[in-house]
Design an enzyme around this catalytic site. Structure first.
Site, PDB file in Angstrom:
ATOM      1  N   LYS A  27      11.619  11.469 -41.309  1.00  0.00           N
ATOM      2  CA  LYS A  27      10.521  11.905 -40.450  1.00  0.00           C
ATOM      3  C   LYS A  27      10.482  11.011 -39.218  1.00  0.00           C
ATOM      4  CE  LYS A  27       5.490  12.502 -40.412  1.00  0.00           C
ATOM      5  NZ  LYS A  27       4.257  12.495 -41.223  1.00  0.00           N
ATOM      6  N   LYS A  58      12.006  16.303 -40.276  1.00  0.00           N
ATOM      7  CA  LYS A  58      10.818  16.671 -39.526  1.00  0.00           C
ATOM      8  C   LYS A  58      10.784  15.864 -38.238  1.00  0.00           C
ATOM      9  CE  LYS A  58       5.866  16.516 -39.838  1.00  0.00           C
ATOM     10  NZ  LYS A  58       4.729  15.971 -40.491  1.00  0.00           N
TER      11      LYS A  58
HETATM   12  C1  PBG Z   1       0.673  12.870 -41.353  1.00  0.00           C
HETATM   13  C2  PBG Z   1       1.343  14.113 -40.964  1.00  0.00           C
HETATM   14  C3  PBG Z   1       1.682  14.533 -39.679  1.00  0.00           C
HETATM   15  C4  PBG Z   1       2.216  15.806 -39.804  1.00  0.00           C
HETATM   16  C5  PBG Z   1       2.212  16.136 -41.149  1.00  0.00           C
HETATM   17  N1  PBG Z   1       1.688  15.046 -41.864  1.00  0.00           N
HETATM   18  C6  PBG Z   1       1.462  13.926 -38.362  1.00  0.00           C
HETATM   19  C7  PBG Z   1       1.904  12.558 -38.094  1.00  0.00           C
HETATM   20  O1  PBG Z   1       2.734  11.987 -38.794  1.00  0.00           O
HETATM   21  O2  PBG Z   1       1.392  12.015 -37.114  1.00  0.00           O
HETATM   22  C8  PBG Z   1       2.669  16.645 -38.668  1.00  0.00           C
HETATM   23  C9  PBG Z   1       2.563  18.094 -38.871  1.00  0.00           C
HETATM   24  C10 PBG Z   1       2.727  18.868 -37.611  1.00  0.00           C
HETATM   25  O3  PBG Z   1       2.801  18.323 -36.503  1.00  0.00           O
HETATM   26  O4  PBG Z   1       2.785  20.105 -37.744  1.00  0.00           O
HETATM   27  N2  PBG Z   1       1.407  11.964 -42.072  1.00  0.00           N
END
Ligand code: PBG
Length: 330
Positions: free
Chosen positions: A204, A256
């Site tokens: 991620k 992601k």
């Molecule tokens: C939080 C989380 C995020 C997303 C999913 N879980 C945002 C981040 O890490 O700041 C992003 C989902 C999206 O942007 O659709 N851990």
């Protein structure tokens, strides 16, 4: 047989002549079982709240979650990813491991509404902490603060056991803490949940594509997550992150965001036999919506092309806010 591997006058167009021929030789297909629908549930509201930056996506009150899950089921969606938006925030996100906290309640509500629906919980702390970080904060040096990895793991262990007790079908930790998969696996196994799989947000990236998500969860968060989420410049590290989670026992790996990271996805696909998920994130969704609203792209065609690209690059599963639309389109 000729010496030439490729016949010089070979005609590729012969298999493109009709729609039936093209379908016959198509290498990549989309099915409803590919898709996971994220659902945002907010504590303390009574009507759905539209998310400004994400047209057609809402934060739903708990009282409507059962209907939302049933609507998704009736459309052919078989997996949902639940996000709670808490009003009981504290420094550590303790509501996530409260027996009757928001996370436990939304899991129970979703499972009761559709017992056959695969209910996945996003397991993090950022929507439950006052500071909006994905874990416990501690002082590191020079009065600077950062997320305390190992203290967060202990809380994550408590959180996932509560989620499992509430009936969740799969755990999806998104906080990018080191060792999170081992810690979760151990906690689940010790509590008797050896059968509950873990889908790790294994690779991620710290990404500007999450911008609209912050809007979606009404995040109090200011700053960056650069000390725990990955630097998007690092493909070798991206592979190592997912390989580490596989070694720790992750059942499903994930990349992601999606569209800008197909190289990463293909690389992990080539190095792992685990199922792979990709998250088509809020910014990717918002950009397509904005482009469609401006009349410069064909929304449905762009979405189908994007989803096909994910599968072509190696994704088995796609998490997307477009899941309900895809039910109408494929
Ligand atoms: C939080 C989380 C995020 C997303 C999913 N879980 C945002 C981040 O890490 O700041 C992003 C989902 C999206 O942007 O659709 N851990």
């Amino acid at each position: 047989m000729s010496n030439n591997l490729i016949t010089p006058d070979f005609r590729f167009r012969r298999l493109r002549r009709t729609s039936a021929l093209r379908e016959l030789v198509r290498e990549t297909h989309l099915r409803m079982s590919d898709f996971i629908l994220p659902i945002f549930v907010e504590e303390g509201i009574t009507e759905p709240v539209a998310i400004k930056s994400m047209p057609d996506v809402y934060r739903y009150p708990e009282s409507q979650l059962a209907d939302v899950v049933t609507r998704a089921w009736n459309k052919g969606i078989r997996a949902v990813l639940l996000f709670g938006v808490s009003t009981h925030k504290d420094e550590v996100g303790s509501d996530t491991w409260a027996q009757d906290g928001l996370l436990a309640r939304i899991i129970r509500t979703a499972k009761n509404a559709q017992p056959e629906m695969l209910v996945i919980s996003d397991n993090c702390f950022c929507e439950y902490t006052t500071h909006g970080h994905c874990g416990v904060i501690h002082e590191v040096y020079d009065h600077k603060h950062d997320v305390d990895n190992d203290a967060t793991l202990i809380n994550l262990q408590k959180q996932v056991v509560i989620a499992a007790q509430a009936g969740v079908d799969m755990i999806a930790p998104s906080g990018m803490m080191d060792g999170m998969i081992s810690a979760i696996r151990q906690a689940l196994d010790d509590a008797g949940f050896t059968h509950i799989p873990v889908m790790s947000y294994s690779t991620k990236f710290a990404s500007a594509f999450y911008g609209p998500f912050r809007d979606a969860v009404d995040s109090s968060f200011k700053g960056t997550r650069n000390t725990y989420q990955m630097d998007f410049s690092n493909p070798r590290e991206a592979l190592a992150e997912s390989m580490q989670d596989e070694a720790e026992g992750a059942d499903i790996l994930m990349v992601k965001p999606g569209t800008a990271y197909l190289d990463i996805l293909a690389h992990i696909r080539a190095n792992s036999a685990r199922p792979l998920a990709i998250y088509h994130v809020s910014g990717e969704y918002a950009m397509i919506k904005a482009g469609a609203a401006a009349g410069v792209i064909d929304e449905k065609a762009i979405v189908l092309e994007t989803m096909t690209a994910f599968k072509r690059a190696g994704a088995d599963l796609i998490i997307t806010y477009y899941a309900e639309n895809l039910a109408d389109w494929i």
